[in-house]
Design an enzyme around this catalytic site. Structure first.
Site, mmCIF file in Angstrom:
data_model
loop_
_atom_site.group_PDB
_atom_site.id
_atom_site.type_symbol
_atom_site.label_atom_id
_atom_site.label_comp_id
_atom_site.label_asym_id
_atom_site.label_seq_id
_atom_site.Cartn_x
_atom_site.Cartn_y
_atom_site.Cartn_z
ATOM 1 N N GLY A 151 2.701 -1.313 4.320
ATOM 2 C CA GLY A 151 2.753 0.116 4.022
ATOM 3 C C GLY A 151 4.187 0.550 3.769
ATOM 4 O O GLY A 151 4.738 0.368 2.682
ATOM 5 N N GLY A 152 4.822 1.092 4.797
ATOM 6 C CA GLY A 152 6.154 1.702 4.678
ATOM 7 C C GLY A 152 7.166 0.862 3.925
ATOM 8 O O GLY A 152 7.857 1.369 3.026
ATOM 9 N N GLY A 201 2.306 1.852 10.824
ATOM 10 C CA GLY A 201 3.235 2.969 10.688
ATOM 11 C C GLY A 201 3.918 3.365 11.983
ATOM 12 O O GLY A 201 4.555 4.418 12.065
ATOM 13 N N GLU A 233 -5.493 -5.451 10.579
ATOM 14 C CA GLU A 233 -4.483 -4.425 10.802
ATOM 15 C C GLU A 233 -4.758 -3.729 12.134
ATOM 16 O O GLU A 233 -5.567 -2.785 12.180
ATOM 17 C CB GLU A 233 -4.527 -3.390 9.680
ATOM 18 C CG GLU A 233 -4.253 -3.960 8.311
ATOM 19 C CD GLU A 233 -3.659 -2.907 7.390
ATOM 20 O OE1 GLU A 233 -2.541 -3.106 6.931
ATOM 21 O OE2 GLU A 233 -4.316 -1.880 7.168
ATOM 22 N N ASN A 248 0.866 -1.188 0.000
ATOM 23 C CA ASN A 248 0.000 0.000 0.000
ATOM 24 C C ASN A 248 0.896 1.229 0.000
ATOM 25 O O ASN A 248 1.499 1.564 1.009
ATOM 26 C CB ASN A 248 -0.889 -0.043 1.256
ATOM 27 C CG ASN A 248 -1.711 1.225 1.424
ATOM 28 O OD1 ASN A 248 -1.825 2.031 0.503
ATOM 29 N ND2 ASN A 248 -2.300 1.395 2.598
ATOM 30 N N TRP A 249 0.964 1.888 -1.148
ATOM 31 C CA TRP A 249 1.872 3.036 -1.283
ATOM 32 C C TRP A 249 1.311 4.312 -0.650
ATOM 33 O O TRP A 249 1.996 5.326 -0.621
ATOM 34 C CB TRP A 249 2.183 3.284 -2.755
ATOM 35 C CG TRP A 249 3.186 2.331 -3.344
ATOM 36 C CD1 TRP A 249 3.812 1.290 -2.711
ATOM 37 C CD2 TRP A 249 3.693 2.354 -4.681
ATOM 38 N NE1 TRP A 249 4.672 0.668 -3.581
ATOM 39 C CE2 TRP A 249 4.625 1.298 -4.795
ATOM 40 C CE3 TRP A 249 3.449 3.156 -5.798
ATOM 41 C CZ2 TRP A 249 5.312 1.036 -5.979
ATOM 42 C CZ3 TRP A 249 4.128 2.898 -6.981
ATOM 43 C CH2 TRP A 249 5.053 1.845 -7.064
ATOM 44 N N LYS A 250 0.044 4.282 -0.254
ATOM 45 C CA LYS A 250 -0.585 5.470 0.339
ATOM 46 C C LYS A 250 -0.355 6.698 -0.561
ATOM 47 O O LYS A 250 -0.418 6.569 -1.772
ATOM 48 C CB LYS A 250 -0.058 5.689 1.757
ATOM 49 C CG LYS A 250 -0.126 4.422 2.599
ATOM 50 C CD LYS A 250 0.132 4.653 4.047
ATOM 51 C CE LYS A 250 0.160 3.316 4.764
ATOM 52 N NZ LYS A 250 0.098 3.432 6.200
ATOM 53 N N HIS A 307 -9.574 0.871 5.134
ATOM 54 C CA HIS A 307 -8.259 1.050 5.776
ATOM 55 C C HIS A 307 -8.411 1.971 6.989
ATOM 56 O O HIS A 307 -9.230 2.894 6.966
ATOM 57 C CB HIS A 307 -7.272 1.646 4.769
ATOM 58 C CG HIS A 307 -5.862 1.630 5.265
ATOM 59 N ND1 HIS A 307 -5.375 2.592 6.127
ATOM 60 C CD2 HIS A 307 -4.845 0.752 5.059
ATOM 61 C CE1 HIS A 307 -4.111 2.305 6.409
ATOM 62 N NE2 HIS A 307 -3.768 1.201 5.776
ATOM 63 N N GLU A 353 -6.753 4.378 8.015
ATOM 64 C CA GLU A 353 -6.595 5.816 7.735
ATOM 65 C C GLU A 353 -7.876 6.395 7.137
ATOM 66 O O GLU A 353 -8.222 7.547 7.403
ATOM 67 C CB GLU A 353 -5.376 6.030 6.819
ATOM 68 C CG GLU A 353 -4.075 5.850 7.593
ATOM 69 C CD GLU A 353 -2.904 5.318 6.797
ATOM 70 O OE1 GLU A 353 -2.913 5.388 5.561
ATOM 71 O OE2 GLU A 353 -1.961 4.803 7.446
ATOM 72 N N SER A 378 3.357 -2.620 10.280
ATOM 73 C CA SER A 378 4.823 -2.616 10.402
ATOM 74 C C SER A 378 5.453 -3.954 10.008
ATOM 75 O O SER A 378 6.403 -4.408 10.643
ATOM 76 C CB SER A 378 5.240 -2.209 11.828
ATOM 77 O OG SER A 378 4.755 -0.915 12.122
HETATM 78 C C1 PEP Z 1 -0.834 -0.149 6.053
HETATM 79 O O1 PEP Z 1 -0.855 0.994 5.663
HETATM 80 O O2 PEP Z 1 -1.756 -0.900 5.719
HETATM 81 C C2 PEP Z 1 0.277 -0.592 6.886
HETATM 82 C C3 PEP Z 1 0.190 -1.778 7.425
HETATM 83 O O3 PEP Z 1 1.333 0.278 7.054
HETATM 84 P P1 PEP Z 1 2.776 -0.070 7.721
HETATM 85 O O4 PEP Z 1 3.260 -1.348 7.089
HETATM 86 O O5 PEP Z 1 3.631 1.108 7.386
HETATM 87 O O6 PEP Z 1 2.542 -0.233 9.187
#
Ligand code: PEP
Length: 255
Positions: A237-238, A176, A170, A11-13, A97, A99, A216
């Site tokens: 994500g990251g 994050g 999640e 997920n590049w956000k 999600h 966010e 993470s």
């Molecule tokens: C996400 O955005 O779905 C996520 C899990 O982010 P991260 O891996 O950065 O925690």
């Protein structure tokens, strides 16, 4: 050996311009080319989807939308529909999600309409659920996650099309933040999600639905999480922004 092929989605956000996206996907495509036994996909921001579709053509990397609005078209400034995502080459879409829920106020009723719209247009929803830290500390994890699932799936109740669903667990406190649920903590919730899906759809169908873990996930912790019996992949994500890190997670899923 699980009957479910692991599924890793990046997920590049709100990261990467067209140039950056093309460069990253060109590297990623080469890096995962020879990794077998795992499905993977990338969810770029809307303005770069078309460029990404071009780089991914002929590869096995799925193109994933980050969100959609549940009407096909209309006066909805700033929104994107399921037919638009399909037309650009997406085949999955992330919905609910944390966010979207926490920063943009999306509730379960809206998410349920999005799940329905995705399915009606042949996009596989990746339905995200997860508790906040306060909810975990108040021992509400199970209640929150099962409520998000039953409300999120309310519009497709009993639908035969549900076999194409992906669920992402999640925990909000792990997204994050660098904090990760332990494999045991995550497996416990994944098992409960599988039980819920079993009651909802029947055990045979539930056994085929992939439940991703997100929060993470990094090259260093992916293998131990993915070794759990009900963790069938990851929403990343990251670590997905760097092609080498993301490819290392895909490699870990291949076993
Ligand atoms: C996400 O955005 O779905 C996520 C899990 O982010 P991260 O891996 O950065 O925690």
């Amino acid at each position: 050996m699980s009957e479910r092929t692991p599924f890793i989605v990046g997920n590049w956000k709100m990261y990467k311009t067209v140039l950056e996206a093309r460069e990253a996907l060109t590297l990623l495509r080469a890096a995962v080319r020879d990794i077998n036994g795992v499905d993977c996909g990338v969810a770029p921001p809307f303005p770069v989807l078309d460029a990404c579709a071009g780089v991914l053509a002929g590869s096995h990397i799925a193109l994933v939308g980050q969100n959609l609005y549940p009407e096909d078209e209309g006066a909805f400034t700033g929104e994107v529909s399921a037919p638009m995502l399909k037309a650009v080459g997406a085949n999955h879409v992330i919905l609910g999600h944390s966010e979207r829920r926490h920063l943009f106020g999306e509730d379960d009723a809206l998410i349920a309409r999005k799940v329905k719209a995705a399915m009606e247009h042949g996009l596989v929803p990746i339905l995200c659920v997860g508790e906040t830290l306060e909810q975990r500390e108040a021992d509400e994890t199970v209640a929150v996650v099962t409520s998000q699932l039953s409300r999120g799936l309310a519009e497709v109740k009993g639908g035969a099309e549900l076999s194409s669903l992906v669920v992402a667990y999640e925990p909000v406190w792990a997204i994050g933040t660098g904090l990760t649920a332990t494999p045991g903590q995550a497996q416990k919730v994944h098992g409960l999600i599988r039980d819920f899906l079993g009651d909802f759809l029947g055990p045979a169908k539930a056994a085929h639905i992939r439940i991703q873990y997100g929060g993470s996930v990094k090259p260093g912790n992916a293998a131990e999480l993915l070794a759990e019996p009900d963790i069938d992949g990851a929403l990343v994500g990251g670590a997905s922004l760097d092609p080498d890190s993301f490819a290392a997670i895909v490699e870990a899923a291949a076993g």
